[in-house]
Design an enzyme around this catalytic site. Structure first.
Site, PDB file in Angstrom:
ATOM      1  N   CYS A   2       0.953  -1.136   0.221  1.00 43.42           N
ATOM      2  CA  CYS A   2      -0.186  -0.300  -0.317  1.00 43.42           C
ATOM      3  C   CYS A   2       1.211   1.428   0.025  1.00 43.42           C
ATOM      4  O   CYS A   2       2.024   0.794   0.488  1.00 43.42           O
ATOM      5  CB  CYS A   2      -0.376   0.389   0.901  1.00 43.42           C
ATOM      6  SG  CYS A   2      -1.606  -1.348   1.548  1.00 43.42           S
ATOM      7  N   ARG A  27       1.081   1.350  -5.703  1.00 43.01           N
ATOM      8  CA  ARG A  27       1.522   0.428  -4.940  1.00 43.01           C
ATOM      9  C   ARG A  27       0.710   0.505  -4.758  1.00 43.01           C
ATOM     10  O   ARG A  27       0.642  -0.885  -3.959  1.00 43.01           O
ATOM     11  CB  ARG A  27       2.217   1.173  -3.908  1.00 43.01           C
ATOM     12  CG  ARG A  27       3.115   2.292  -4.410  1.00 43.01           C
ATOM     13  CD  ARG A  27       3.864   2.768  -2.788  1.00 43.01           C
ATOM     14  NE  ARG A  27       4.298   1.512  -2.017  1.00 43.01           N
ATOM     15  CZ  ARG A  27       5.796   1.609  -1.557  1.00 43.01           C
ATOM     16  NH1 ARG A  27       6.745   1.371  -2.238  1.00 43.01           N
ATOM     17  NH2 ARG A  27       5.225  -0.108  -0.921  1.00 43.01           N
ATOM     18  N   TRP A  75      -3.576  -1.561  -1.306  1.00 40.38           N
ATOM     19  CA  TRP A  75      -3.215  -3.017  -2.077  1.00 40.38           C
ATOM     20  C   TRP A  75      -3.742  -4.132  -0.820  1.00 40.38           C
ATOM     21  O   TRP A  75      -3.273  -4.417   0.468  1.00 40.38           O
ATOM     22  CB  TRP A  75      -2.140  -2.832  -2.566  1.00 40.38           C
ATOM     23  CG  TRP A  75      -1.511  -4.296  -2.853  1.00 40.38           C
ATOM     24  CD1 TRP A  75      -0.950  -5.609  -2.413  1.00 40.38           C
ATOM     25  CD2 TRP A  75      -2.336  -5.166  -4.206  1.00 40.38           C
ATOM     26  NE1 TRP A  75      -1.371  -7.101  -3.114  1.00 40.38           N
ATOM     27  CE2 TRP A  75      -1.877  -6.521  -3.878  1.00 40.38           C
ATOM     28  CE3 TRP A  75      -2.278  -4.194  -5.704  1.00 40.38           C
ATOM     29  CZ2 TRP A  75      -2.230  -7.723  -5.088  1.00 40.38           C
ATOM     30  CZ3 TRP A  75      -3.232  -4.884  -6.848  1.00 40.38           C
ATOM     31  CH2 TRP A  75      -2.580  -6.328  -6.483  1.00 40.38           C
ATOM     32  N   ASN A 101       0.850   0.194   6.405  1.00 34.20           N
ATOM     33  CA  ASN A 101       1.432  -0.983   4.907  1.00 34.20           C
ATOM     34  C   ASN A 101       2.272  -2.232   5.385  1.00 34.20           C
ATOM     35  O   ASN A 101       2.913  -1.107   6.366  1.00 34.20           O
ATOM     36  CB  ASN A 101       1.967  -0.086   4.049  1.00 34.20           C
ATOM     37  CG  ASN A 101       2.738  -1.269   2.933  1.00 34.20           C
ATOM     38  OD1 ASN A 101       1.928  -1.215   2.143  1.00 34.20           O
ATOM     39  ND2 ASN A 101       3.576  -0.778   2.532  1.00 34.20           N
ATOM     40  N   GLY A 102       1.588  -3.301   5.356  1.00 38.39           N
ATOM     41  CA  GLY A 102       2.173  -4.363   5.639  1.00 38.39           C
ATOM     42  C   GLY A 102       1.066  -5.576   5.981  1.00 38.39           C
ATOM     43  O   GLY A 102      -0.202  -5.728   5.244  1.00 38.39           O
ATOM     44  N   GLU A 487       6.574 -19.971 -21.635  1.00 35.97           N
ATOM     45  CA  GLU A 487       6.775 -18.867 -21.040  1.00 35.97           C
ATOM     46  C   GLU A 487       8.138 -18.214 -21.044  1.00 35.97           C
ATOM     47  O   GLU A 487       7.866 -16.452 -21.422  1.00 35.97           O
ATOM     48  CB  GLU A 487       6.753 -19.070 -19.486  1.00 35.97           C
ATOM     49  CG  GLU A 487       7.050 -16.920 -18.479  1.00 35.97           C
ATOM     50  CD  GLU A 487       5.892 -16.764 -18.470  1.00 35.97           C
ATOM     51  OE1 GLU A 487       4.913 -17.112 -19.312  1.00 35.97           O
ATOM     52  OE2 GLU A 487       5.950 -15.259 -18.420  1.00 35.97           O
ATOM     53  N   LYS A 491       7.383 -14.119 -22.774  1.00 37.33           N
ATOM     54  CA  LYS A 491       8.183 -12.872 -22.225  1.00 37.33           C
ATOM     55  C   LYS A 491       8.744 -12.546 -23.578  1.00 37.33           C
ATOM     56  O   LYS A 491       8.667 -10.976 -23.870  1.00 37.33           O
ATOM     57  CB  LYS A 491       8.824 -13.290 -21.339  1.00 37.33           C
ATOM     58  CG  LYS A 491       7.839 -13.866 -20.093  1.00 37.33           C
ATOM     59  CD  LYS A 491       8.097 -12.539 -19.412  1.00 37.33           C
ATOM     60  CE  LYS A 491       6.219 -12.267 -19.127  1.00 37.33           C
ATOM     61  NZ  LYS A 491       5.716 -13.085 -19.268  1.00 37.33           N
ATOM     62  N   GLU A 494       6.197 -10.747 -26.122  1.00 38.47           N
ATOM     63  CA  GLU A 494       5.476  -9.724 -25.638  1.00 38.47           C
ATOM     64  C   GLU A 494       5.866  -8.551 -25.634  1.00 38.47           C
ATOM     65  O   GLU A 494       5.098  -7.669 -25.613  1.00 38.47           O
ATOM     66  CB  GLU A 494       4.383  -9.754 -24.315  1.00 38.47           C
ATOM     67  CG  GLU A 494       4.885 -10.420 -23.342  1.00 38.47           C
ATOM     68  CD  GLU A 494       4.318 -11.447 -22.447  1.00 38.47           C
ATOM     69  OE1 GLU A 494       2.783 -10.525 -22.288  1.00 38.47           O
ATOM     70  OE2 GLU A 494       4.629 -11.710 -21.444  1.00 38.47           O
ATOM     71  N   HIS A 510      10.489 -33.279 -34.397  1.00 38.43           N
ATOM     72  CA  HIS A 510       9.225 -33.810 -35.154  1.00 38.43           C
ATOM     73  C   HIS A 510       8.675 -32.186 -35.610  1.00 38.43           C
ATOM     74  O   HIS A 510       7.669 -32.094 -36.141  1.00 38.43           O
ATOM     75  CB  HIS A 510       8.483 -34.194 -33.705  1.00 38.43           C
ATOM     76  CG  HIS A 510       8.261 -35.530 -33.216  1.00 38.43           C
ATOM     77  ND1 HIS A 510       8.318 -36.765 -33.955  1.00 38.43           N
ATOM     78  CD2 HIS A 510       8.996 -35.928 -32.073  1.00 38.43           C
ATOM     79  CE1 HIS A 510       8.701 -37.662 -33.513  1.00 38.43           C
ATOM     80  NE2 HIS A 510       9.109 -36.793 -31.577  1.00 38.43           N
ATOM     81  N   LYS A 609      -2.695  -4.515 -19.179  1.00 34.13           N
ATOM     82  CA  LYS A 609      -1.896  -5.828 -18.211  1.00 34.13           C
ATOM     83  C   LYS A 609      -3.590  -6.552 -17.938  1.00 34.13           C
ATOM     84  O   LYS A 609      -3.242  -7.434 -16.905  1.00 34.13           O
ATOM     85  CB  LYS A 609      -1.573  -4.667 -17.317  1.00 34.13           C
ATOM     86  CG  LYS A 609      -1.523  -5.259 -15.722  1.00 34.13           C
ATOM     87  CD  LYS A 609      -0.821  -5.746 -15.593  1.00 34.13           C
ATOM     88  CE  LYS A 609       0.268  -7.272 -15.384  1.00 34.13           C
ATOM     89  NZ  LYS A 609       1.267  -7.291 -15.517  1.00 34.13           N
TER      90      LYS A 609
HETATM   91  C1  AGP Z   1       1.638 -12.317 -19.248  1.00 29.70           C
HETATM   92  O1  AGP Z   1       2.715 -11.731 -19.599  1.00 29.70           O
HETATM   93  C2  AGP Z   1       0.430 -11.096 -19.939  1.00 29.70           C
HETATM   94  N1  AGP Z   1       0.428 -10.447 -19.354  1.00 29.70           N
HETATM   95  C3  AGP Z   1      -1.153 -12.350 -20.127  1.00 29.70           C
HETATM   96  O2  AGP Z   1       0.053 -13.658 -21.059  1.00 29.70           O
HETATM   97  C4  AGP Z   1      -1.542 -12.665 -18.513  1.00 29.70           C
HETATM   98  O3  AGP Z   1      -0.745 -13.293 -18.354  1.00 29.70           O
HETATM   99  C5  AGP Z   1      -3.072 -13.038 -19.233  1.00 29.70           C
HETATM  100  O4  AGP Z   1      -3.630 -12.173 -19.749  1.00 29.70           O
HETATM  101  C6  AGP Z   1      -3.954 -13.526 -18.062  1.00 29.70           C
HETATM  102  O5  AGP Z   1      -3.899 -12.970 -17.283  1.00 29.70           O
HETATM  103  P1  AGP Z   1      -4.683 -12.850 -15.458  1.00 29.70           P
HETATM  104  O6  AGP Z   1      -3.405 -13.819 -14.775  1.00 29.70           O
HETATM  105  O7  AGP Z   1      -4.322 -11.186 -15.120  1.00 29.70           O
HETATM  106  O8  AGP Z   1      -5.993 -13.759 -15.618  1.00 29.70           O
END
Ligand code: AGP
Length: 614
Positions: A2, A27, A75, A101-102, A487, A491, A494, A510, A609
């Site tokens: 927070c 935060r 938060w 905060n904590g 993953e 990364k 994206e 394959h 996000k």
């Molecule tokens: C991951 O780096 C991306 N930002 C995206 O794949 C994300 O994981 C996906 O949109 C799912 O989001 P969520 O975990 O908030 O459900």
């Protein structure tokens, strides 16, 4: 995490507090609140669910006078994000008000004792317990506010950064900290307090960083005094801020993503704090305790998620099937919701989501609910929609994740998957005591092993430099490290916009092996374990086709080091824990390549996000 602020001086406190909270919204932004005082007895508190702007709209036209005040942007860790749980919190008699905060880990025991002594609580928060404890001490022993705070802080366990006011002492602010940050800005006969220096730096560069278990008593007439919670005087160490404001919001890191990569030791520690104890040999996920039996008896566990969270689900599948011997299916939520799946009442559906708002995951969950399945959530944002639709769940406690590319949320999701698998295996007696304890110890050692691994950041940046102009990349992994290949590829894709694919190492022959040439970097996880020899032969196949190879190896490895073009050593750990550690180098590789390609790391093009649309 927070954000807290405070001010005492000749200025009007309101604009200082609001601007400070706006700078700290990164935060946490579930709710916001302020307390203002002009003189004795005149203590006004305004607090609302939502962002700081919602609070500003709410107080429009109200009395915002006062030159002393405190503020908070939340938060949520205990209690839903709503008006009642918003800070500041009052003592029962309305005399003391406090922001925090904590996490007060022993708040439950203290709350029960205070209820016995007649205290009535309005919120679900641990913070309200703390302010009632201070009140109880102050009223029953007629000590000063600062002494009551000191005594109370000797009774609580956990992390705190607090700022408190008493309506009977309008010229005084009390602050204290342990594990959560608190900075004091020293103005001309005025003082600023904040969780970091961003709300302070525009007013003064002279700051005191409060140390753990220290209490600051700021009195308009007598200035700043610092004591320890063992009541020893401490002379304030005043430093001059050099950072620019912009850097400060990121805690000195160039991007939120890098900051969040470096927060992973703390985030993973917070994800298992109070839930895992290697010394005493237990794991306890309080949020699903009532459903433990149900999950242990499930015929099948279906994990639904999107993106990075889906990768965490894949790791969870390896964990739960290997340890707990319960069949697991991992589904893209966006596919699952439309393919008319067979879901039986005895199925348990687990939704994994950082935001808790992803439309596809939410829709798939609602469909599973209609078909009678038990629903669990592994979510980061407290009080988010998914966390409220599910029957039970566990929060990952990663703290706000600002960077669009998920990092600490992912590793804490995988940590929760590991704990869930271990807890189920213990209950179903499908894991030996010895293996269970080995895993407990390796989990507890994770934060320090990640700290150690992060020391290789500069070395990893050097490797990234070599591959920053690649057009394509291939990520390989076996077993529970295969999802980490996916993953790592995601990364890179994206945030640097380089096309990348993740594959099971054995699958390369394959088809994808046709892609291998000197222009195709191959990132492979080749740590010690059951399939090590097989991965080594996969690596040989890459080299035989002039592929460039970057390998993650176990500390001390010799074989792969002599074959790969570059290698990154990770600390030795149990094979089951490797996926969490092996994620870190791939996060750093993609981060540095993106920075070198001058991409917008925190807000990559076309991405959001939280994908709350279908
Ligand atoms: C991951 O780096 C991306 N930002 C995206 O794949 C994300 O994981 C996906 O949109 C799912 O989001 P969520 O975990 O908030 O459900």
């Amino acid at each position: 995490m927070c954000g807290i602020v405070g001010y005492i001086g000749d200025k009007k406190a309101y604009p200082v507090l609001i601007k400070g909270l706006s700078r700290l919204e990164y935060r946490g932004y579930d709710s916001a609140g302020i307390a203002l005082m002009s003189n004795e007895e005149d203590l006004r508190v305004y607090k609302r669910q939502g962002k700081v702007q919602d609070l500003v709209d709410f107080v429009d036209g109200m009395d915002i006078e006062g030159n002393v005040g405190i503020g908070h942007t939340r938060w949520a860790t205990h209690g839903l994000p709503n008006d009642v749980n918003a800070h500041p919190h009052f003592s029962g008699d309305g005399d003391i008000v406090l922001v925090h905060n904590g996490i007060i880990e022993n708040y439950d025991i203290i709350k029960k004792e205070l209820i016995k002594r007649g205290h009535v609580f309005k919120s679900e928060t641990d913070t309200e317990v703390l302010v009632h404890l201070i009140e109880d001490i102050k009223n029953n022993s007629t000590v000063s506010l600062e002494e009551a705070v000191r005594i109370a802080l000797n009774e609580v366990h956990g992390a705190y950064a607090i700022v408190a006011l008493s309506k009977h002492e309008p010229n005084k602010i009390i602050a204290a900290k342990k594990s959560s940050p608190l900075v004091i800005g020293m103005g001309e006969d005025e003082y600023y307090l904040a969780s970091d220096a961003t709300p302070i730096v525009e007013y003064t560069k002279n700051v005191v960083y409060l140390e753990d278990e220290q209490i600051a008593i700021i009195d308009r007439n007598n200035g700043l005094r610092i004591i320890s919670i063992s009541n020893k005087e401490v002379s304030p160490y005043v430093q001059e801020l050099e950072m620019q404001l912009e850097e400060l919001e990121k805690g000195g890191y160039d991007h939120f993503m890098l900051k969040e990569i470096y927060e992973q030791p703390r985030a993973i520690h917070d994800s298992f704090r109070g839930r895992l104890n290697a010394q005493e040999g237990w794991i306890s996920l309080g949020g699903i305790r009532d459903f433990e039996e149900r999950i242990a008896e499930a015929n099948r566990i279906i994990i639904i998620a999107c993106g990075t969270s889906w990768h965490a689900g894949l790791v969870g599948e390896y964990y739960i099937e290997d340890l707990a011997r319960i069949p697991v299916e991992v589904e893209y939520a966006s596919e699952f919701r439309y393919r008319n799946p067979i879901i039986r009442p005895n199925d348990v559906v687990i939704a994994i989501s950082q935001s808790g708002e992803t439309a596809d995951t939410l829709a798939a969950l609602k469909m599973a609910k209609e078909k009678g399945a038990t629903l669990l959530g592994i979510v980061n944002v407290v009080g988010s929609t998914i966390s409220r639709v599910t029957d039970a769940g566990s929060y990952t406690h990663a703290g706000p994740e600002i960077g669009v590319a998920s990092t600490k949320a992912f590793t804490t999701q995988v940590t929760l998957m590991a704990m869930l698998a271990m807890m189920l295996a213990k209950k179903r007696k499908t894991v030996t005591e010895e293996r269970f304890n080995t895993l407990l110890n390796e989990m507890e050692a994770l934060p320090s092993k990640i700290e150690k691994l992060l020391e290789s950041n500069d070395y990893i940046r050097g490797i990234a430099e070599i591959y920053k102009d690649a057009q394509n990349a291939l990520y390989l992994g076996r077993g529970s490290s295969f999802p980490i290949a996916l993953e790592g590829a995601l990364k890179l894709k994206e945030i640097s916009y380089i096309h990348a694919e993740g594959y099971p190492a054995a699958e390369m022959k394959h088809g994808p092996i046709a892609l291998i040439d000197e222009n195709m970097p191959v990132f492979v996880i080749a740590t010690k374990g059951e399939n090590y020899e097989k991965v080594v032969s996969n690596i040989q196949e890459v080299k035989a086709r002039k592929g460039k190879l970057v390998a993650i190896v176990t500390q001390g490895d010799v074989t792969v080091k002599n074959i790969a073009d570059h290698y990154i050593e990770i600390p030795d750990t149990d094979e089951m824990i490797v996926p969490i550690l092996a994620t870190i180098p791939w996060q750093l590789i993609s981060y540095h390549i993106a920075v070198m390609r001058e991409c917008n790391v925190d807000q990559p093009r076309n991405l959001a996000k939280s994908v709350t649309v279908e």
